[in-house]
Write an enzyme that holds these catalytic residues in place. Structure first.
Site, short mmCIF file in Angstrom:
data_model
loop_
_atom_site.label_atom_id
_atom_site.label_comp_id
_atom_site.label_asym_id
_atom_site.label_seq_id
_atom_site.Cartn_x
_atom_site.Cartn_y
_atom_site.Cartn_z
N PRO A 66 0.80 -1.23 0.00
CA PRO A 66 0.00 0.00 0.00
C PRO A 66 0.83 1.28 0.00
O PRO A 66 0.52 2.22 -0.74
CB PRO A 66 -0.83 -0.11 1.28
CG PRO A 66 -0.95 -1.59 1.50
CD PRO A 66 0.36 -2.17 1.04
N VAL A 69 2.58 1.69 -3.53
CA VAL A 69 1.60 2.02 -4.56
C VAL A 69 1.16 3.48 -4.42
O VAL A 69 1.11 4.23 -5.40
CB VAL A 69 0.39 1.05 -4.50
CG1 VAL A 69 -0.78 1.56 -5.33
CG2 VAL A 69 0.82 -0.34 -4.96
N GLU A 70 0.85 3.89 -3.20
CA GLU A 70 0.43 5.27 -2.96
C GLU A 70 1.53 6.25 -3.32
O GLU A 70 1.29 7.26 -3.98
CB GLU A 70 0.05 5.43 -1.48
CG GLU A 70 -0.42 6.82 -1.11
CD GLU A 70 -1.81 7.15 -1.59
OE1 GLU A 70 -2.11 8.36 -1.69
OE2 GLU A 70 -2.59 6.24 -1.88
N LEU A 71 2.76 5.95 -2.91
CA LEU A 71 3.87 6.84 -3.18
C LEU A 71 4.16 6.95 -4.68
O LEU A 71 4.39 8.04 -5.20
CB LEU A 71 5.12 6.37 -2.44
CG LEU A 71 6.35 7.26 -2.56
CD1 LEU A 71 6.06 8.69 -2.11
CD2 LEU A 71 7.48 6.66 -1.75
N THR A 74 1.44 9.10 -6.26
CA THR A 74 1.58 10.50 -5.84
C THR A 74 2.75 11.16 -6.55
O THR A 74 2.65 12.30 -7.02
CB THR A 74 1.74 10.59 -4.32
OG1 THR A 74 0.56 10.05 -3.70
CG2 THR A 74 1.93 12.03 -3.86
#
Length: 148
Positions: A66, A69-71, A74
């Site tokens: 998670p 993937v988020e980083l 972004t």
């Protein structure tokens, strides 16, 4: 710039990678990461050599959980949207963002349908998603995937 993400700082028996691939666990980690990311764009702006400029605009996030993937998503949005008109000599949208996961898919702890959807969304943002590809080495110059 290389980043290692996950629930704990795990370097899979390669603790020497820690200096070149910082984790993201605390607010201080996030502030330091933000500084390094923006500094990379600024150094690319000032770099006359096209090869070195491209290197400053190449980012790899190691770990497809998670946080990774988020980083990755972004960072791609920052490069393609937030910084779009901030530089004279570079196009931040040309930044190469890679998400590297040793396992067969990102978000492996989630149902496969969500994993596939996340991958597609990342690719739509311009993130290159590499799965089934463990990192074999990390140093101040970059990283290796097998012999590459």
């Amino acid at each position: 710039l290389l980043l290692a993400t996950g629930a704990t700082h795990a370097y899979f028996g390669n603790d020497q990678w820690a200096d070149d691939a910082p984790g993201l666990k605390t607010l201080d980690d996030a502030i330091a990461l933000r500084r390094k990311l923006l500094l990379a764009f600024e150094r690319a702006e000032a770099e006359p050599d096209p090869t070195k400029k491209a290197a400053w605009l190449s980012f790899a996030i190691v770990g497809g959980g998670p946080t990774g993937v988020e980083l990755a998503g972004t960072l791609a949005e920052i490069a393609r949207h937030t910084l779009r008109n901030e530089f004279r000599h570079i196009d931040p949208a040309s930044a190469k963002v890679r998400l590297v996961e040793a396992g067969p898919r990102v978000l492996s702890s989630f149902p496969e349908v969500l994993s596939l959807k996340a991958r597609r969304q990342l690719e739509k943002l311009g993130v290159e998603v590499l799965t089934g590809t463990p990192v074999s080495d990390i140093d101040s110059q970059g990283f290796k995937l097998g012999d590459q």
